[in-house]
Design an enzyme around this catalytic site. Structure first.
Site, PDB file in Angstrom:
ATOM      1  N   ASP A  38       0.813  -1.214   0.000  1.00 42.03           N
ATOM      2  CA  ASP A  38       0.000   0.000   0.000  1.00 42.03           C
ATOM      3  C   ASP A  38       0.848   1.266   0.000  1.00 42.03           C
ATOM      4  O   ASP A  38       1.466   1.612   1.007  1.00 42.03           O
ATOM      5  CB  ASP A  38      -0.894  -0.045   1.261  1.00 42.03           C
ATOM      6  CG  ASP A  38      -1.751   1.192   1.406  1.00 42.03           C
ATOM      7  OD1 ASP A  38      -2.263   1.436   2.517  1.00 42.03           O
ATOM      8  OD2 ASP A  38      -1.911   1.933   0.414  1.00 42.03           O
ATOM      9  N   ASP A 224      -2.278   5.682  -5.094  1.00 44.97           N
ATOM     10  CA  ASP A 224      -2.455   4.827  -3.933  1.00 44.97           C
ATOM     11  C   ASP A 224      -2.771   3.383  -4.331  1.00 44.97           C
ATOM     12  O   ASP A 224      -3.912   3.062  -4.672  1.00 44.97           O
ATOM     13  CB  ASP A 224      -3.599   5.397  -3.073  1.00 44.97           C
ATOM     14  CG  ASP A 224      -3.778   4.597  -1.801  1.00 44.97           C
ATOM     15  OD1 ASP A 224      -4.683   4.946  -1.013  1.00 44.97           O
ATOM     16  OD2 ASP A 224      -3.027   3.622  -1.590  1.00 44.97           O
TER      17      ASP A 224
END
Ligand SMILES: CC(C)(C)OC(=O)N[C@@H]1CNC[C@H](C(=O)N(Cc2cccc(Cl)c2Cl)C2CC2)C1
Length: 339
Positions: A38, A224
């Site tokens: 992430d 992201d």
């Protein structure tokens, strides 16, 4: 073991085009975990063996058992990470973490409180933050920083491929130290990160069809890998939905009439001198449920207050179209056409 030619690949699993995760190990002997890599966060956490039985989300996932690891180092400091949907609480431990075959001694969090929403929907066990140290909670040195300091990588970069086709194996790939020519075509276009310490860039506008409708005076785009969708300010998203004729569902999502999908306009994100366009194929999730087709729009409204916001978050459905290189050496992000 130094990775071959200075790069270390990790195959990813693609779950419903919304969750992409790969396997790491923690401890000796190795305890395996599926984690989301992430870029929007910078900590590593996995469910803990000492997670309370009240948390269903713990028991549907792999849990780290410190008592079974010969290389476990006790820490015990409290830990909490506030997600929009709830927070993960636990305590810190230290152990050998292996990512793409590269071992690092890593401080990570054992989650003892894992909210059912959203984590019962998670196919992954935990999260491995690929963000900058500036974003790391408790000032813990992130995994990728520990790997960089071993000087085993050819370049201080990592790259992400997310497949769009759920039947494609692997469902994606993370490469530490370089890029994978099998998954991108054409040249990379680079742009500097907006401010050091976050995987975000200046966006110059968002156009729908031929019209520049949003972010005309510039705004921030966060790249992201841990977000499933694209999010934008609620005001922009509601105009976008009206423009494409989407209707809002009860729980906040938007759908369009599946027969009209092929007529939908291209949405383009103006980044670093290039226009990164998504066609209806890239932003419509076509699902057949009980014989009827539901065409949901994978743009979500999310208002982030200033000074951080207003921001657009470019998540998995953007990355699936544009192979992304995250360059820590030069504090820049590169995009190329994904294959
Ligand atoms: C401020 C700080 C806490 C660092 O912000 C973040 O960590 N911000 C993270 C930014 N990247 C996405 C993260 C996220 O939303 N999830 C939940 C999630 C995402 C997709 C699908 C599912 Cl099922 C789930 Cl549960 C983490 C698992 C990646 C939050």
């Amino acid at each position: 073991p130094s990775p071959k030619n200075g790069t270390a690949p990790t195959p990813l699993i693609n779950y419903l085009d919304t969750q992409y995760f790969g396997e790491i190990s923690i401890g000796s002997p190795a305890q395996m975990f599926n984690v989301v890599f992430d870029t929007g966060s910078a900590n590593l956490w996995v469910p803990s063996h000492s997670c309370s039985p009240l948390y269903t989300a713990c028991f549907t996932h792999n849990r780290y058992d410190a008592s079974k690891s010969l290389t476990h180092i006790y820490n015990g400091t409290g830990f909490s990470i506030q997600y929009a949907s709830g927070n993960v609480r636990g305590f810190l431990s230290e152990d050998v973490v292996v990512v793409g075959g590269i071992p690092v001694v890593q401080v990570f969090a054992e989650a003892t409180a894992l909210p059912a929403i959203p984590f019962i929907f998670a196919k992954f066990d935990g999260v491995l933050g690929m963000g900058y140290p500036d974003v790391a909670i408790d000032g813990i040195t992130p995994v990728f920083d520990r790997i960089m300091s071993q000087h085993v990588l050819k370049q201080n970069v990592f790259s992400v491929y997310y497949s769009r086709d759920p039947t494609h194996i692997p469902g994606g790939e993370l490469v530490l130290g370089g890029t994978d020519p099998n998954y991108h075509t054409g040249s990379f276009h680079y742009m500097n990160t907006k401010e050091k310490g976050k995987w975000e860039v200046v966006m110059k506008g968002v156009s729908v069809g031929a019209d520049m409708l949003f972010c005309m005076n510039g705004c921030t785009a966060v790249i992201d890998t841990g977000s499933s969708y694209i999010t934008g300010p609620a005001s922009s998203i509601s105009i976008l939905m009206k423009t494409i004729g989407a209707v809002e569902l009860a729980e906040g999502g938007y759908t369009v009439n599946c027969n009209l999908v092929k007529l939908l306009p291209t949405v383009a994100f103006h980044l670093g001198g290039q226009e990164y366009s998504l066609t209806e194929e890239d932003y419509i999730l076509w699902q057949s449920e009980f014989g009827e087709d539901i065409c949901s729009v994978t743009f979500k409204a999310l208002d982030v207050p200033p000074p951080t916001g207003p921001i657009w978050i470019l998540g998995a459905n953007f990355i699936a179209r544009y192979y992304t290189e995250f360059d820590r050496g030069n504090n820049r992000i590169g995009f190329a056409q994904a294959i």
